[in-house]
Design a protein around this motif. Structure first.
Motif, PDB file in Angstrom:
ATOM      1  N   ILE A 123      -6.313  10.424  -0.675  1.00 52.15           N
ATOM      2  CA  ILE A 123      -5.402  11.320   0.038  1.00 52.15           C
ATOM      3  C   ILE A 123      -4.314  10.501   0.737  1.00 52.15           C
ATOM      4  O   ILE A 123      -3.121  10.795   0.643  1.00 52.15           O
ATOM      5  N   TYR A 124      -4.756   9.429   1.405  1.00 55.02           N
ATOM      6  CA  TYR A 124      -3.798   8.552   2.083  1.00 55.02           C
ATOM      7  C   TYR A 124      -2.784   7.997   1.084  1.00 55.02           C
ATOM      8  O   TYR A 124      -1.578   7.963   1.352  1.00 55.02           O
ATOM      9  N   SER A 125      -3.286   7.581  -0.104  1.00 49.74           N
ATOM     10  CA  SER A 125      -2.367   7.001  -1.101  1.00 49.74           C
ATOM     11  C   SER A 125      -1.303   8.018  -1.512  1.00 49.74           C
ATOM     12  O   SER A 125      -0.146   7.663  -1.735  1.00 49.74           O
ATOM     13  N   GLN A 126      -1.686   9.284  -1.582  1.00 49.05           N
ATOM     14  CA  GLN A 126      -0.709  10.308  -1.963  1.00 49.05           C
ATOM     15  C   GLN A 126       0.280  10.572  -0.826  1.00 49.05           C
ATOM     16  O   GLN A 126       1.450  10.837  -1.065  1.00 49.05           O
ATOM     17  N   PHE A 127      -0.204  10.504   0.424  1.00 46.58           N
ATOM     18  CA  PHE A 127       0.716  10.634   1.564  1.00 46.58           C
ATOM     19  C   PHE A 127       1.781   9.529   1.506  1.00 46.58           C
ATOM     20  O   PHE A 127       2.959   9.770   1.755  1.00 46.58           O
ATOM     21  N   VAL A 128       1.323   8.308   1.185  1.00 45.56           N
ATOM     22  CA  VAL A 128       2.266   7.189   1.099  1.00 45.56           C
ATOM     23  C   VAL A 128       3.235   7.429  -0.058  1.00 45.56           C
ATOM     24  O   VAL A 128       4.448   7.283   0.072  1.00 45.56           O
ATOM     25  N   ARG A 129       2.648   7.860  -1.184  1.00 45.10           N
ATOM     26  CA  ARG A 129       3.464   8.077  -2.375  1.00 45.10           C
ATOM     27  C   ARG A 129       4.606   9.052  -2.107  1.00 45.10           C
ATOM     28  O   ARG A 129       5.726   8.852  -2.562  1.00 45.10           O
ATOM     29  N   TRP A 130       4.313  10.109  -1.369  1.00 45.86           N
ATOM     30  CA  TRP A 130       5.318  11.153  -1.123  1.00 45.86           C
ATOM     31  C   TRP A 130       6.014  10.961   0.217  1.00 45.86           C
ATOM     32  O   TRP A 130       6.585  11.895   0.763  1.00 45.86           O
ATOM     33  N   ARG A 131       5.911   9.762   0.740  1.00 41.93           N
ATOM     34  CA  ARG A 131       6.623   9.379   1.976  1.00 41.93           C
ATOM     35  C   ARG A 131       6.301  10.309   3.145  1.00 41.93           C
ATOM     36  O   ARG A 131       7.160  10.662   3.938  1.00 41.93           O
ATOM     37  N   MET A 132       5.062  10.729   3.218  1.00 43.47           N
ATOM     38  CA  MET A 132       4.629  11.553   4.346  1.00 43.47           C
ATOM     39  C   MET A 132       4.096  10.671   5.470  1.00 43.47           C
ATOM     40  O   MET A 132       3.929  11.123   6.596  1.00 43.47           O
ATOM     41  N   VAL A 133       3.792   9.426   5.141  1.00 47.99           N
ATOM     42  CA  VAL A 133       3.282   8.502   6.153  1.00 47.99           C
ATOM     43  C   VAL A 133       3.763   7.097   5.790  1.00 47.99           C
ATOM     44  O   VAL A 133       3.958   6.778   4.611  1.00 47.99           O
ATOM     45  N   ALA A 134       3.986   6.290   6.824  1.00 50.14           N
ATOM     46  CA  ALA A 134       4.383   4.905   6.581  1.00 50.14           C
ATOM     47  C   ALA A 134       3.148   4.108   6.193  1.00 50.14           C
ATOM     48  O   ALA A 134       2.108   4.222   6.848  1.00 50.14           O
ATOM     49  N   PRO A 135       3.230   3.315   5.089  1.00 49.75           N
ATOM     50  CA  PRO A 135       2.060   2.536   4.691  1.00 49.75           C
ATOM     51  C   PRO A 135       1.771   1.445   5.715  1.00 49.75           C
ATOM     52  O   PRO A 135       2.682   0.949   6.374  1.00 49.75           O
ATOM     53  N   GLY A 136       0.501   1.127   5.884  1.00 54.20           N
ATOM     54  CA  GLY A 136       0.136   0.064   6.820  1.00 54.20           C
ATOM     55  C   GLY A 136      -1.361   0.034   6.985  1.00 54.20           C
ATOM     56  O   GLY A 136      -2.020   1.066   6.820  1.00 54.20           O
ATOM     57  N   PRO A 137      -1.894  -1.132   7.305  1.00 54.94           N
ATOM     58  CA  PRO A 137      -3.356  -1.264   7.398  1.00 54.94           C
ATOM     59  C   PRO A 137      -3.965  -0.344   8.456  1.00 54.94           C
ATOM     60  O   PRO A 137      -5.074   0.160   8.276  1.00 54.94           O
ATOM     61  N   GLU A 138      -3.217  -0.089   9.540  1.00 56.20           N
ATOM     62  CA  GLU A 138      -3.781   0.746  10.605  1.00 56.20           C
ATOM     63  C   GLU A 138      -3.969   2.189  10.128  1.00 56.20           C
ATOM     64  O   GLU A 138      -5.035   2.777  10.318  1.00 56.20           O
ATOM     65  N   ASN A 139      -2.919   2.727   9.496  1.00 54.54           N
ATOM     66  CA  ASN A 139      -3.017   4.090   8.977  1.00 54.54           C
ATOM     67  C   ASN A 139      -4.077   4.184   7.882  1.00 54.54           C
ATOM     68  O   ASN A 139      -4.801   5.172   7.800  1.00 54.54           O
ATOM     69  N   GLU A 140      -4.152   3.143   7.057  1.00 55.38           N
ATOM     70  CA  GLU A 140      -5.120   3.147   5.960  1.00 55.38           C
ATOM     71  C   GLU A 140      -6.547   3.193   6.519  1.00 55.38           C
ATOM     72  O   GLU A 140      -7.393   3.968   6.068  1.00 55.38           O
ATOM     73  N   ARG A 141      -6.773   2.380   7.552  1.00 56.55           N
ATOM     74  CA  ARG A 141      -8.110   2.349   8.153  1.00 56.55           C
ATOM     75  C   ARG A 141      -8.440   3.688   8.804  1.00 56.55           C
ATOM     76  O   ARG A 141      -9.531   4.233   8.663  1.00 56.55           O
ATOM     77  N   ALA A 142      -7.457   4.233   9.528  1.00 54.94           N
ATOM     78  CA  ALA A 142      -7.689   5.510  10.217  1.00 54.94           C
ATOM     79  C   ALA A 142      -7.979   6.621   9.214  1.00 54.94           C
ATOM     80  O   ALA A 142      -8.851   7.465   9.438  1.00 54.94           O
ATOM     81  N   ALA A 143      -7.259   6.618   8.091  1.00 54.97           N
ATOM     82  CA  ALA A 143      -7.462   7.660   7.074  1.00 54.97           C
ATOM     83  C   ALA A 143      -8.870   7.553   6.485  1.00 54.97           C
ATOM     84  O   ALA A 143      -9.588   8.558   6.382  1.00 54.97           O
ATOM     85  N   ALA A 144      -9.260   6.337   6.115  1.00 53.79           N
ATOM     86  CA  ALA A 144     -10.588   6.149   5.513  1.00 53.79           C
ATOM     87  C   ALA A 144     -11.678   6.584   6.486  1.00 53.79           C
ATOM     88  O   ALA A 144     -12.719   7.101   6.085  1.00 53.79           O
ATOM     89  N   GLY A 145     -11.418   6.401   7.790  1.00 57.48           N
ATOM     90  CA  GLY A 145     -12.414   6.695   8.811  1.00 57.48           C
ATOM     91  C   GLY A 145     -12.621   8.170   9.072  1.00 57.48           C
ATOM     92  O   GLY A 145     -13.547   8.558   9.790  1.00 57.48           O
ATOM     93  N   VAL A 146     -11.774   9.035   8.504  1.00 62.16           N
ATOM     94  CA  VAL A 146     -11.929  10.478   8.713  1.00 62.16           C
ATOM     95  C   VAL A 146     -13.174  10.986   7.992  1.00 62.16           C
ATOM     96  O   VAL A 146     -13.906  11.830   8.504  1.00 62.16           O
ATOM     97  N   PHE A 147     -13.414  10.456   6.789  1.00 59.42           N
ATOM     98  CA  PHE A 147     -14.585  10.889   6.013  1.00 59.42           C
ATOM     99  C   PHE A 147     -15.795  10.113   6.518  1.00 59.42           C
ATOM    100  O   PHE A 147     -15.897   8.908   6.318  1.00 59.42           O
ATOM    101  N   ARG A 148     -16.708  10.821   7.172  1.00 63.85           N
ATOM    102  CA  ARG A 148     -17.794  10.149   7.884  1.00 63.85           C
ATOM    103  C   ARG A 148     -19.075  10.157   7.057  1.00 63.85           C
ATOM    104  O   ARG A 148     -20.015  10.903   7.353  1.00 63.85           O
ATOM    105  N   SER A 149     -19.092   9.281   6.034  1.00 67.49           N
ATOM    106  CA  SER A 149     -20.310   9.181   5.231  1.00 67.49           C
ATOM    107  C   SER A 149     -21.482   8.719   6.101  1.00 67.49           C
ATOM    108  O   SER A 149     -22.638   9.038   5.820  1.00 67.49           O
ATOM    109  N   ASP A 150     -21.204   7.994   7.192  1.00 65.07           N
ATOM    110  CA  ASP A 150     -22.279   7.543   8.085  1.00 65.07           C
ATOM    111  C   ASP A 150     -22.990   8.734   8.738  1.00 65.07           C
ATOM    112  O   ASP A 150     -24.220   8.770   8.841  1.00 65.07           O
ATOM    113  N   LEU A 151     -22.210   9.735   9.160  1.00 71.81           N
ATOM    114  CA  LEU A 151     -22.823  10.905   9.800  1.00 71.81           C
ATOM    115  C   LEU A 151     -23.605  11.732   8.770  1.00 71.81           C
ATOM    116  O   LEU A 151     -24.668  12.272   9.079  1.00 71.81           O
TER     117      LEU A 151
END
Lengths: 402, 193
Positions: free
Chosen positions: A310-338
């Protein structure tokens, strides 16, 4: 009993929430579930973010967008459970669809050819096609963009994407305000039954295992209420399994048809559940066995790789600026741990990893599972590309090159 | 300050508009949420948009606010994201607000406070209206039940009422429930009023 409120929209994929309440799965976990029906995603989001409800039925990309602060101030969201995979269809007016393959089943079953036909149809149409999407941050919109871009269509230039709530799509199409829409069921089936649209593409044939709705909570609420959340996830796991069982589909359709739930005829709701979709009014039926999935093949497991797609598509369509912080935050939304902590030790198929290469499986694969037996279903994208979550940049370069 | 009001309830929109005018705001437009409302908003270029929380068109509105080039400055939801108390009150009242970026908080706050008060007053009015309607309907039911008893058992009105009341007390039900049961039974027996 622990009282919990959940906001939802009238869509077939709200089923696990409704079943959790109506079939007693929530009660068995000592949860008094109340459901609050909304018409717009903005309202469900606000109720969740500002604490009027504890959980919400939410578009997976919207959960990521709210966390990244893309539409308003950021609010970290936790998505510990996917409510379903797939379930979307693209419905077009007869006028726009006339430029596609006259064999309607072939349209749906061959998304590559149909993407090219659609690209050619744009210039022939009397105006730039206006396609209804339910939200800029919806799985449907991302899927439509992905599919159109494959055929060289720039979705921001060559078509107009107009945001409408799913329940208003059919009316907008009949009034000619839009020339088509992509939305969750039952809204395509309603348009088809009323004779005002034809289904031209199905999400399952664009991405065989497309990420769709999630159960969303505020991340801070999930932290503070781990035990309650665990019980809710166990109730939802059982409810989702119930929804997936063909023996229950008629009862499920009748339950969803109630005016306080989806409020549309049960026979139309049944189309998506049974995977037999009429493509036009009284016309051809397409067999789409995995059109909408609630449970099997670990459908509820929140793969972090899917949040990253999902994050990659946001970047692709210029909905979000690419960057490690945003990438980490996006991955962290899906809580496989919980998900793991709530459902471990209960015979639920549990993937060993939390990330996978998306789109790599052409045939079913027995996967490493801590318990139960887990067979990962084919998950290919229609264009055959695979998404490696370790290399978002490389994936995006590959997309641009095609 | 230009204020746009979008509301499913025309009556509530009017009540809100009146309140805002009384408070000295005069650039107010009530925009019906259908058809080309987005284009109309773009022309108006409001500083504040007030819209009922449950409005089906909020996603469309937010999309327009996100992409519109007609609005020089972006619009964010609510006055100030840090003001959780006020946002909570707004959501409870059922109103949401979009405010153009850079507009000072102290200028917007009275607008939102007023909207919250008017929305709350409106829902109180609705509740009272619903209660009054129920009361009226119940009185009619009671009158019909009394008429049936007076006709079929030759009772005077006070006796008919007393009979309904004692029956309700004995059964631990509301008097209107007993009256409804009586009317249903009379209908089943073919008693024409």
């Amino acid at each position: 009993m622990t009282p919990l409120s959940i906001a939802f929209l009238p869509l077939t994929d709200s089923a696990p929430l409704i079943v959790a309440r109506e079939r007693g799965f929530a009660e068995a976990e000592d949860i008094a579930l109340s459901l609050m029906r909304d018409t717009s995603w903005a309202t469900a989001r606000d109720r969740l973010v500002y604490g009027q409800v504890q959980c919400a039925h939410m578009l997976a990309p919207l959960a990521v967008a709210v966390t990244l602060g893309l539409s308003q101030a950021s609010c970290p969201i936790a998505a510990p459970f996917k409510l379903n995979d797939n379930g979307n269809a693209l419905t077009l007016s007869a006028e726009l669809a006339a430029a596609l393959d006259p064999d309607r089943r072939a349209r749906v079953q061959d998304p590559i050819a149909t993407a090219h036909d659609f690209a050619a149809a744009i210039g022939l149409h009397r105006r730039k096609p206006i396609i209804g999407i339910v939200h800029r941050f919806s799985s449907h919109a991302l899927m439509l963009r992905y599919w159109l871009a494959y055929a060289g269509v720039d979705p921001d230039r060559d078509v107009t994407l107009r945001v409408l709530p799913p329940s208003l799509m059919v009316q907008a199409l009949s009034l000619g305000e839009i020339d088509g829409f992509i939305a969750g069921e039952p809204w395509s089936s309603v348009a088809v039954a009323e004779g005002i649209g034809e289904i031209a593409a199905a999400g399952v044939n664009i991405w065989q295992r497309g990420v769709e709705k999630v159960l969303a909570t505020r991340a801070d609420w999930a932290e503070a209420n781990g035990e309650t959340l665990g019980r809710l996830l166990r109730a939802l796991d059982r409810a989702a399994a119930w929804c997936d069982d063909p023996a229950n589909h008629e009862e499920l359709a009748a339950l969803l048809a109630r005016p306080d739930h989806v409020g549309q005829p049960a026979e139309l709701i049944l189309h998506a559940l049974s995977g037999r979709m009429p493509l036009t009014q009284g016309g051809e039926i397409a067999a789409l066995p995995n059109f909408l999935l609630f449970h099997h093949g670990a459908a509820n497991f929140p793969w972090r790789s899917q949040a990253l797609w999902i994050y990659s598509q946001f970047v692709r369509w210029r909905m979000v600026a690419p960057g490690p912080e945003n990438e980490r935050a996006a991955a962290g939304v899906f809580r496989s741990d919980l998900y793991r902590s709530a459902l471990a030790g209960r015979g639920v198929a549990m993937p060993g990893a939390s990330m996978k290469v998306e789109g790599a499986l052409a045939t079913p694969l027995a996967a490493a599972s801590h318990e139960g037996s887990l067979t990962l279903a084919p998950d290919r994208f229609f264009d055959g590309l695979a998404f490696d979550p370790q290399d978002v940049e490389g994936y995006l370069r590959g997309l641009h090159a095609t | 300050m230009r204020i746009a009001i979008i509301d499913d309830s025309g009556l509530r929109a009017t009540i809100l508009e009146e309140g805002l005018r009384d408070a000295g705001f005069d650039e107010i437009e009530v925009v019906p949420a259908h058809g080309a409302f987005v284009a109309r908003l773009e022309r108006m270029a409001p500083d504040v948009v007030l819209i009922n929380l449950g409005n089906a068109n909020r996603d469309s509105l937010e999309e327009m606010l996100a992409v519109s080039r007609a609005l020089a400055r972006p619009i964010a939801m609510f006055v100030d994201q840090s003001d959780d108390g006020m946002i909570g009150a707004a959501i409870d009242a059922g109103v949401s607000a979009y405010v153009v970026d850079g507009l000072r908080k102290d200028r917007v706050k009275p607008v939102l406070e007023l909207a919250i008060r008017r929305f709350n007053a409106f829902s109180k009015l609705q509740t009272e209206l619903a209660a009054a309607r129920t009361e009226l309907a119940e009185r009619k039911t009671l009158d019909r039940a009394k008429a049936i008893l007076m006709r079929n058992r030759g009772l005077a009105e006070p006796e008919a009422y007393a009979l309904l009341r004692t029956t309700a007390m004995k059964q631990g039900r509301r008097i209107v429930e007993v009256a409804e049961a009586l009317i249903t039974a009379a209908d089943l027996f073919g008693d024409e009023r």
